[in-house]
Design a protein around this motif. Sequence first.
Motif, PDB file in Angstrom:
ATOM      1  N   ALA A 160       0.865  -1.184   0.000  1.00 59.58           N
ATOM      2  CA  ALA A 160       0.000   0.000   0.000  1.00 59.58           C
ATOM      3  C   ALA A 160       0.899   1.230   0.000  1.00 59.58           C
ATOM      4  O   ALA A 160       1.961   1.241   0.613  1.00 59.58           O
ATOM      5  CB  ALA A 160      -0.896   0.010   1.224  1.00 59.58           C
ATOM      6  N   GLN A 161       0.468   2.272  -0.703  1.00 57.52           N
ATOM      7  CA  GLN A 161       1.240   3.506  -0.779  1.00 57.52           C
ATOM      8  C   GLN A 161       0.502   4.604  -0.039  1.00 57.52           C
ATOM      9  O   GLN A 161      -0.711   4.751  -0.185  1.00 57.52           O
ATOM     10  CB  GLN A 161       1.445   3.907  -2.237  1.00 57.52           C
ATOM     11  N   ILE A 162       1.226   5.357   0.752  1.00 58.61           N
ATOM     12  CA  ILE A 162       0.668   6.510   1.447  1.00 58.61           C
ATOM     13  C   ILE A 162       0.999   7.734   0.602  1.00 58.61           C
ATOM     14  O   ILE A 162       2.159   7.978   0.270  1.00 58.61           O
ATOM     15  CB  ILE A 162       1.250   6.652   2.868  1.00 58.61           C
ATOM     16  N   CYS A 163      -0.019   8.500   0.232  1.00 54.90           N
ATOM     17  CA  CYS A 163       0.152   9.613  -0.692  1.00 54.90           C
ATOM     18  C   CYS A 163      -0.419  10.896  -0.097  1.00 54.90           C
ATOM     19  O   CYS A 163      -1.238  10.861   0.822  1.00 54.90           O
ATOM     20  CB  CYS A 163      -0.575   9.335  -2.008  1.00 54.90           C
ATOM     21  N   VAL A 164      -0.001  12.026  -0.650  1.00 52.03           N
ATOM     22  CA  VAL A 164      -0.599  13.325  -0.364  1.00 52.03           C
ATOM     23  C   VAL A 164      -1.002  13.942  -1.691  1.00 52.03           C
ATOM     24  O   VAL A 164      -0.498  13.571  -2.744  1.00 52.03           O
ATOM     25  CB  VAL A 164       0.372  14.265   0.391  1.00 52.03           C
ATOM     26  N   MET A 165      -1.920  14.883  -1.639  1.00 49.68           N
ATOM     27  CA  MET A 165      -2.395  15.558  -2.836  1.00 49.68           C
ATOM     28  C   MET A 165      -1.547  16.800  -3.070  1.00 49.68           C
ATOM     29  O   MET A 165      -1.354  17.606  -2.163  1.00 49.68           O
ATOM     30  CB  MET A 165      -3.864  15.945  -2.648  1.00 49.68           C
ATOM     31  N   ASN A 166      -1.016  16.957  -4.289  1.00 52.56           N
ATOM     32  CA  ASN A 166      -0.233  18.162  -4.576  1.00 52.56           C
ATOM     33  C   ASN A 166      -1.150  19.286  -5.050  1.00 52.56           C
ATOM     34  O   ASN A 166      -2.374  19.123  -5.113  1.00 52.56           O
ATOM     35  CB  ASN A 166       0.890  17.864  -5.579  1.00 52.56           C
ATOM     36  N   GLU A 167      -0.573  20.442  -5.390  1.00 46.36           N
ATOM     37  CA  GLU A 167      -1.385  21.602  -5.739  1.00 46.36           C
ATOM     38  C   GLU A 167      -2.127  21.435  -7.067  1.00 46.36           C
ATOM     39  O   GLU A 167      -3.037  22.200  -7.377  1.00 46.36           O
ATOM     40  CB  GLU A 167      -0.527  22.874  -5.764  1.00 46.36           C
ATOM     41  N   TYR A 168      -1.763  20.436  -7.856  1.00 46.82           N
ATOM     42  CA  TYR A 168      -2.439  20.201  -9.133  1.00 46.82           C
ATOM     43  C   TYR A 168      -3.496  19.101  -9.051  1.00 46.82           C
ATOM     44  O   TYR A 168      -4.119  18.763 -10.046  1.00 46.82           O
ATOM     45  CB  TYR A 168      -1.407  19.842 -10.210  1.00 46.82           C
ATOM     46  N   GLY A 169      -3.669  18.507  -7.878  1.00 44.87           N
ATOM     47  CA  GLY A 169      -4.698  17.488  -7.686  1.00 44.87           C
ATOM     48  C   GLY A 169      -4.234  16.072  -7.945  1.00 44.87           C
ATOM     49  O   GLY A 169      -5.056  15.168  -8.063  1.00 44.87           O
ATOM     50  N   PHE A 170      -2.926  15.855  -8.052  1.00 47.72           N
ATOM     51  CA  PHE A 170      -2.397  14.516  -8.269  1.00 47.72           C
ATOM     52  C   PHE A 170      -1.883  13.944  -6.952  1.00 47.72           C
ATOM     53  O   PHE A 170      -1.420  14.672  -6.090  1.00 47.72           O
ATOM     54  CB  PHE A 170      -1.255  14.540  -9.291  1.00 47.72           C
TER      55      PHE A 170
END
Length: 77
Positions: free
Chosen positions: A55-65
């Motif tokens: 599983a990958q833990i992610c955050v949302m960047n300013e462009y929505g990715f």
Amino acid sequence: MNRIPQGGLRRPKPKHPPTLATTTIERIDRQKDGTYRLWHSKEDRYCKPMQVGVAQICVMNEYGFLVVIKQEAMPWY
């Protein structure tokens, strides 16, 4: 490129059609701390999602990715 066996015959269709048990589903869960958990799953014989791979833990960047910040170990470790 499709492979044609000897004799010019086409490859036979698969014996079993794809089902939820044989296909993977990408799931994205939002956690309380604002991060997202991206993981792939299959359904077990009781129709419950079972994690496949890490599983990958992610955050949302300013462009929505989603941007990966860390990976969790596989659930059986």
